[in-house]
Scaffold this active site. Sequence first.
Site, PDB file in Angstrom:
ATOM      1  N   GLY A 238       0.757  -1.251   0.000  1.00  0.00           N
ATOM      2  CA  GLY A 238       0.000   0.000   0.000  1.00  0.00           C
ATOM      3  C   GLY A 238       0.778   1.286   0.000  1.00  0.00           C
ATOM      4  CD  GLU A 274       0.331  -9.207   1.610  1.00  0.00           C
ATOM      5  OE1 GLU A 274      -0.570  -8.461   1.144  1.00  0.00           O
ATOM      6  OE2 GLU A 274       0.083 -10.212   2.279  1.00  0.00           O
ATOM      7  NE  ARG A 277      -0.118   2.242  -6.078  1.00  0.00           N
ATOM      8  CZ  ARG A 277      -1.224   2.291  -6.834  1.00  0.00           C
ATOM      9  NH1 ARG A 277      -1.213   2.890  -7.995  1.00  0.00           N
ATOM     10  NH2 ARG A 277      -2.355   1.755  -6.401  1.00  0.00           N
ATOM     11  CB  CYS A 345     -15.533   3.831 -29.576  1.00  0.00           C
ATOM     12  SG  CYS A 345     -14.786   3.951 -31.193  1.00  0.00           S
ATOM     13  CD  GLU A 346     -16.149   2.818 -23.124  1.00  0.00           C
ATOM     14  OE1 GLU A 346     -16.627   3.603 -22.277  1.00  0.00           O
ATOM     15  OE2 GLU A 346     -16.473   1.634 -23.219  1.00  0.00           O
ATOM     16  CE1 TYR A 374      -2.070  -3.580  -8.556  1.00  0.00           C
ATOM     17  CE2 TYR A 374      -0.902  -1.585  -7.919  1.00  0.00           C
ATOM     18  CZ  TYR A 374      -1.370  -2.845  -7.612  1.00  0.00           C
ATOM     19  OH  TYR A 374      -1.139  -3.380  -6.364  1.00  0.00           O
TER      20      TYR A 374
HETATM   21  N1  LLP Z   1      -1.628  -6.917  -0.634  1.00  0.00           N
HETATM   22  C1  LLP Z   1      -2.952  -6.990  -0.893  1.00  0.00           C
HETATM   23  C2  LLP Z   1      -3.774  -7.900  -0.099  1.00  0.00           C
HETATM   24  C3  LLP Z   1      -3.517  -6.175  -1.899  1.00  0.00           C
HETATM   25  O1  LLP Z   1      -4.823  -6.257  -2.134  1.00  0.00           O
HETATM   26  C4  LLP Z   1      -2.691  -5.307  -2.646  1.00  0.00           C
HETATM   27  C5  LLP Z   1      -3.234  -4.464  -3.709  1.00  0.00           C
HETATM   28  C6  LLP Z   1      -1.313  -5.288  -2.353  1.00  0.00           C
HETATM   29  C7  LLP Z   1      -0.811  -6.097  -1.321  1.00  0.00           C
HETATM   30  C8  LLP Z   1      -0.340  -4.416  -3.088  1.00  0.00           C
HETATM   31  O2  LLP Z   1      -0.611  -3.067  -2.860  1.00  0.00           O
HETATM   32  P1  LLP Z   1       0.402  -1.934  -3.382  1.00  0.00           P
HETATM   33  O3  LLP Z   1       1.670  -2.059  -2.594  1.00  0.00           O
HETATM   34  O4  LLP Z   1       0.633  -2.185  -4.836  1.00  0.00           O
HETATM   35  O5  LLP Z   1      -0.319  -0.668  -3.137  1.00  0.00           O
HETATM   36  N2  LLP Z   1      -5.325  -1.267  -9.612  1.00  0.00           N
HETATM   37  C9  LLP Z   1      -5.188  -0.243  -8.605  1.00  0.00           C
HETATM   38  C10 LLP Z   1      -4.529  -0.776  -7.353  1.00  0.00           C
HETATM   39  C11 LLP Z   1      -5.238  -1.970  -6.763  1.00  0.00           C
HETATM   40  C12 LLP Z   1      -4.539  -2.536  -5.546  1.00  0.00           C
HETATM   41  C13 LLP Z   1      -5.107  -3.851  -5.158  1.00  0.00           C
HETATM   42  N3  LLP Z   1      -4.470  -4.484  -4.045  1.00  0.00           N
HETATM   43  C14 LLP Z   1      -4.412   0.925  -9.190  1.00  0.00           C
HETATM   44  O6  LLP Z   1      -4.048   0.874 -10.363  1.00  0.00           O
HETATM   45  O7  LLP Z   1      -4.212   1.943  -8.530  1.00  0.00           O
END
Ligand code: LLP
Length: 426
Positions: A238, A274, A277, A345-346, A374
């Site tokens: 996150g 985890e 990003r 086309c959106e 992502y």
């Molecule tokens: N762990 C779990 C349980 C998660 O659901 C996620 C992301 C992560 C770790 C990794 O989170 P990060 O470190 O990447 O923030 N598609 C969206 C983001 C969706 C995130 C979903 N879960 C975007 O493009 O902003």
Amino acid sequence: MNHFDYKNGVLYAEDVALDGLAREIGTPFYCYSTATLTRHYNVFAAALPKSALVAFSVKANGNLGVLKTLAELGAGADVVSGGELKKALAAGIPGNRIVFSGVGKTKEEMSLALKAGIYQFNVEGEPELEALDEVARALHMRAPVTIRVNPDVDAKTHAKITTGTAETKFGIPWTKARDVYAHAARLRGIEIVGVDVHIGSQITELAPFEAAFRRVVELIAALRADGHKIARADLGGGLGVPYKLDNTPPPAPDAYGALIAKVTEGLDVQLVLEPGRLIAANAGILVSKVIYVKPGLEKTFLVLDAGMNDLVRPAMYDAHHDILPVKEPRPITANRRYDVVGPVCETADLFARDRDLPEAAADDLMALMTAGAYGAVMSSSYNARALVPEVLVHGAKWCVVRPRVTQEALIALDRIPDWFDDGSRS
Ligand code: LLP
């Protein structure tokens, strides 16, 4: 921090010029930098105790070339499907460095993960706990489990990527946690190993993390008092990244690491993180070509050959991506205001509204920055568009780590039913 810089008037990925790459493989394409991936992984890992497991969130970027790069650095993986699990294993990440998250794990996926010697299941609810117990017992195994608790903390990010407030589908309410752990302790196929939390993505302040982690620490004390063996704390992902070169960057990994050290001091747990990003976003870009510069009544549109099907983040989350011309603008170049759009086309197929960019012309190459997380993983073939290739750069070397999925290959996936007897079926 990334390794996409101008040299000799052209944007480079490390030592590879992007205009040359575009000539070789055509546009659009994703391009990732090994040096940036490596740097981000190392900076993140160095901010945590050595014993922590850094499980890269495969959903952010599941390309095997990227996963292999991270595997070689010692990364584990956070997976949310059988497909991601297979990818992580194929990239050489051992089962005992893989954690399995997600609200909808099927029994088939559970069985696959158990047989792969998974490090832990992050269980999100009681029906899932019972299903896992059944699968594990049938295999004469015990499934290592953390329960994902929902701390009811607002991560102050986009609503579509918030997961830790009471109304989302994720985890179990932290107020119910002791009951669920008591239930888990009665199941012979389940081995409780820890607690898990994840409150959302692109979080740009430390306060929501601190609130969530404090709840987890409190809960661990209560669970231990109830007699459970809590040896691990999975604190999720996150941590946000800078999407704009010119804005205040989110907290750096060392500040995040220091917060974790402070909150978990004396807790005696192994940490699991985890990040997705943070490792991958700024390690990737999407290179696209201007098809037309189209004057409108009030606006001028830059129509790119990449669309929302290739990078959906702006359409889906109103996300900002910096856009850089691949040819370095000369200091005297005038800026123009454009709506940068794709060919889909959106109306939502819009990468940037009223963006000031150096004056552009048809055939100019543009780089959509911070697209390594992502990006490709969320692409689709909407409008029967080919899926774009992915390229991994390493110094002066580059490799197409996923070739373009051509229109012909996509069309060949469809079948015409045999009740049409017009000779067109294969
Ligand atoms: N762990 C779990 C349980 C998660 O659901 C996620 C992301 C992560 C770790 C990794 O989170 P990060 O470190 O990447 O923030 N598609 C969206 C983001 C969706 C995130 C979903 N879960 C975007 O493009 O902003």
